[in-house]
Motif scaffolding. Structure first.
Motif, PDB file in Angstrom:
ATOM      1  N   SER A 113     -14.820  -0.069   8.179  1.00 13.62           N
ATOM      2  CA  SER A 113     -14.110   0.928   7.383  1.00 13.62           C
ATOM      3  C   SER A 113     -13.640   0.341   6.057  1.00 13.62           C
ATOM      4  O   SER A 113     -12.870  -0.628   6.025  1.00 13.62           O
ATOM      5  CB  SER A 113     -12.919   1.447   8.194  1.00 13.62           C
ATOM      6  N   LEU A 114     -14.100   0.942   4.960  1.00 14.86           N
ATOM      7  CA  LEU A 114     -13.642   0.517   3.636  1.00 14.86           C
ATOM      8  C   LEU A 114     -12.320   1.188   3.286  1.00 14.86           C
ATOM      9  O   LEU A 114     -11.613   0.744   2.399  1.00 14.86           O
ATOM     10  CB  LEU A 114     -14.676   0.904   2.570  1.00 14.86           C
TER      11      LEU A 114
ATOM     12  N   GLN B  94      -4.149  -3.209   0.002  1.00 15.69           N
ATOM     13  CA  GLN B  94      -4.593  -1.804   0.058  1.00 15.69           C
ATOM     14  C   GLN B  94      -4.338  -1.120  -1.281  1.00 15.69           C
ATOM     15  O   GLN B  94      -3.346  -1.394  -1.959  1.00 15.69           O
ATOM     16  CB  GLN B  94      -3.807  -1.026   1.117  1.00 15.69           C
TER      17      GLN B  94
ATOM     18  N   GLU C  29      -1.083   9.038  -2.294  1.00 15.93           N
ATOM     19  CA  GLU C  29      -0.471  10.066  -1.453  1.00 15.93           C
ATOM     20  C   GLU C  29      -0.128  11.286  -2.312  1.00 15.93           C
ATOM     21  O   GLU C  29       0.309  11.137  -3.463  1.00 15.93           O
ATOM     22  CB  GLU C  29       0.840   9.564  -0.803  1.00 15.93           C
TER      23      GLU C  29
ATOM     24  N   PHE D 155      -3.568  -8.464   3.756  1.00 18.54           N
ATOM     25  CA  PHE D 155      -4.680  -7.856   3.029  1.00 18.54           C
ATOM     26  C   PHE D 155      -4.089  -6.909   1.984  1.00 18.54           C
ATOM     27  O   PHE D 155      -2.900  -6.604   2.016  1.00 18.54           O
ATOM     28  CB  PHE D 155      -5.616  -7.108   3.994  1.00 18.54           C
TER      29      PHE D 155
ATOM     30  N   GLU E 119       1.458  -0.819   6.465  1.00 16.58           N
ATOM     31  CA  GLU E 119       0.776   0.263   5.735  1.00 16.58           C
ATOM     32  C   GLU E 119       1.799   0.908   4.801  1.00 16.58           C
ATOM     33  O   GLU E 119       2.994   0.565   4.848  1.00 16.58           O
ATOM     34  CB  GLU E 119       0.197   1.291   6.712  1.00 16.58           C
TER      35      GLU E 119
ATOM     36  N   GLY F 252      -9.588   4.879   4.565  1.00 16.92           N
ATOM     37  CA  GLY F 252      -9.502   6.155   5.270  1.00 16.92           C
ATOM     38  C   GLY F 252      -8.151   6.792   5.048  1.00 16.92           C
ATOM     39  O   GLY F 252      -7.240   6.183   4.475  1.00 16.92           O
ATOM     40  N   GLY F 253      -8.043   8.017   5.506  1.00 18.77           N
ATOM     41  CA  GLY F 253      -6.773   8.707   5.311  1.00 18.77           C
ATOM     42  C   GLY F 253      -6.771  10.035   6.014  1.00 18.77           C
ATOM     43  O   GLY F 253      -7.588  10.299   6.909  1.00 18.77           O
TER      44      GLY F 253
END
Ligand code: HAM
Length: 523
Positions: free
Chosen positions: A374-375, A220, A224, A218, A175, A377-378
């Motif tokens: 889930s497409l 992302q 932020e 994958f 991540e 999130g945060g």
């Protein structure tokens, strides 16, 4: 980006038949006898391909494979042009959306020290416990000895830059948030105007069981905001990312929202959670039994059916928020309401990573079942910087799964036509035209993407291939016309042909200022 185009296949197909029937470029074939070749190999039967090939080029002989074909690793995949077109739309929308809100693009390393991830996302999360790709320690013989590389820590918890042990224990990043916070401090962004808004798009790695839309590699889209604890930034990040999905026309998405408190109110809530779960331990799966004592909030990550009824009746964090957390949550909800965003309060949403404080949110799509719904999130992570050894600094962000959003785009918006391989295809017909064809390609490429078909296929086959690639024009060349420096310019949409001088070709296909397509410049 070239806009996807929709064109009736019939007119293009008909135009191929027309051009191959009417072209004034008769095919010349070189007749070659099956004389023994100078390579010492036994003579081969002469094929039509041999006859079309210039004498100096030896024919390609496919070899027979001796091993099974090598395939991609499990859980990773190729994004081929058809799907890449959807990715391009998703990434373009992401960049536009981030730019629209004043976020700056950054690139971060794909390998990171294991401690950054373990201390960032939390050592007890699935991501750190089960899904990290750990790289073999790899001593670099060129590295100077430790004493020279080391610098002392600048503040408590700063690892310095000479810690060889942690530096050699590397992982593939699962991540972006911990890396973003590290980069923010390491690059001195904490010294400038605050907050800092950053975004990135790139590959991430989690060694999970591969399933539909759950991959080991994958992509992302991550945003932020670091350096301010105002709930207005929570609402901004949600509005930005909602807008991202909206501008692509992704429908049937629900926004789930929760607050998971902070270091003041959460300990008391976790005790209430333990009090609830301890008498029920024998009804839990082994992982959850351990979680009750070690990290009770992670009980909400459990997907085991036997644990679900107990989870549904567990105490709610939102009933245990302290005054400041409750006020911040009210503010986020009120700002979302003012922005016209609908959300669903979900007191069980904890988001699987340990760094969150206060707001957490997730976009779920009704068509994506189970664990893959889930497409993106945060949430807010005001304790993350300190956990990584940097001065306490608030932050909030989001990551969206580009693979999943691209999948939804393809399934909701229909097939997205990939841009043409090239807008113009140069089709030399006959031998000895490679040099002239590449020169014509160079002339046209100044204004349009252009590919040359150097193969020895027939004009009909070349035209059929050109049609399938979605090219806008075919430039047909034969030897006689090459001598006179003219070509036949074939419009793949209308089927019209005309002779054009090489010198006028770029002009003939150049985008017109009004219509965006070139029309003029015939011979
Ligand atoms: P996350 O929920 O772990 O959050 O991942 C965000 C999104 O990445 C998921 O909602 C999903 O769409 C996609 N994703 C995750 N794992 C996979 C996978 N194996 N295959 C396909 N897609 C996947 C984070 O990563 C946090 N860093 C988000 C964040 C940013 N929080 C604050 N700032």
């Amino acid at each position: 980006m070239t806009r996807p185009r929709v064109r009736p296949a019939t007119s293009r197909t008909a135009s191929i038949a027309a051009i191959t029937a009417t072209t004034d470029t008769p095919r010349r074939r070189t007749t070659r006898s099956a004389t023994p070749r100078t390579t010492g190999q036994p003579p081969r039967r002469t094929t039509a391909t041999d006859q079309r090939r210039p004498r100096h080029t030896p024919p390609y002989t496919p070899s027979v494979p001796t091993t099974p074909p090598i395939k991609a690793a499990r859980g990773v995949r190729d994004i081929l042009p058809a799907e890449r077109a959807a990715f391009a739309v998703v990434e373009h929308a992401a960049r536009e959306q981030a730019r629209g809100y004043g976020y700056q693009d950054v690139e971060l390393p794909i390998i990171e020290p294991v401690e950054l991830i373990e201390r960032g996302v939390g050592g007890d999360t699935d991501v750190a416990r089960k899904e990290l790709y750990r790289l073999e320690p790899h001593g670099d013989p060129g590295d100077p000895p430790r004493e020279i590389r080391s610098r002392p820590p600048r503040f408590r918890g700063d690892p310095g830059d000479g810690d060889r042990d942690s530096a050699s224990r590397l992982v593939l990043r699962p991540e972006a948030t911990a890396s973003m916070v590290r980069a923010y401090f390491q690059g001195g962004l904490n010294q400038g105007p605050q907050p800092v808004r950053l975004s990135t798009i790139g590959p991430f790695f989690r060694h999970d069981k591969p399933q539909h839309l759950r991959y080991r590699q994958f992509v992302q889209f991550d945003v932020e905001v670091i350096g301010d604890d105002s709930p207005a930034y929570d609402a901004e990040v949600i509005e930005l990312t909602w807008g991202w999905l909206e501008r692509m026309g992704i429908r049937h998405v629900s926004l789930e929202l929760n607050s998971i408190g902070d270091e003041n109110c959460r300990p008391q809530y976790l005790r209430a959670l333990q009090d609830y779960y301890r008498p029920l331990k024998d009804q839990l799966d082994p992982d959850c039994r351990r979680r009750v004592e070690e990290n009770p909030l992670r009980l909400f990550d459990c997907k085991e059916p036997q644990c679900q009824p107990l989870m549904a009746a567990a105490p709610r964090i939102t009933d245990h928020l302290c005054g400041p957390c409750a006020a911040a949550f009210e503010e986020v909800k009120s700002l979302l309401g003012a922005a016209g965003l609908e959300y669903r309060l979900n007191p069980r949403l904890v988001r699987g990573l340990d760094y969150y404080t206060r707001t957490v949110f997730e976009y779920q799509h009704e068509a994506l079942g189970g664990a893959q719904n889930s497409l993106g999130g945060g949430g807010r992570y005001d304790g993350l910087a300190a956990a990584l050894g940097y001065p306490g600094t608030p932050g909030v962000g989001f990551a969206g799964g580009v693979d999943r959003v691209a999948y939804m785009l393809q399934h909701e918006a229909g097939t997205i036509t990939p841009p043409a391989v090239a807008e113009v295809l140069v089709l030399p017909v006959g031998d000895g035209l490679d040099r002239a064809a590449s020169q014509v390609g160079r002339l046209v490429r100044a204004v349009r993407s252009t590919a040359v078909d150097y193969s020895s296929r027939s004009l009909r086959a070349k035209m059929r291939a050109a049609d399938r690639t979605g090219a806008r024009w075919a430039v047909i060349m034969n030897a006689d016309e090459a001598e006179r420096r003219i070509v036949v310019l074939h419009d793949m949409v209308s089927g019209d042909d005309r002779h054009v001088a090489w010198e006028r070709l770029a002009e003939a296909v150049s985008p017109s200022p009004s219509a965006g397509e070139g029309q003029g410049g015939g011979e």
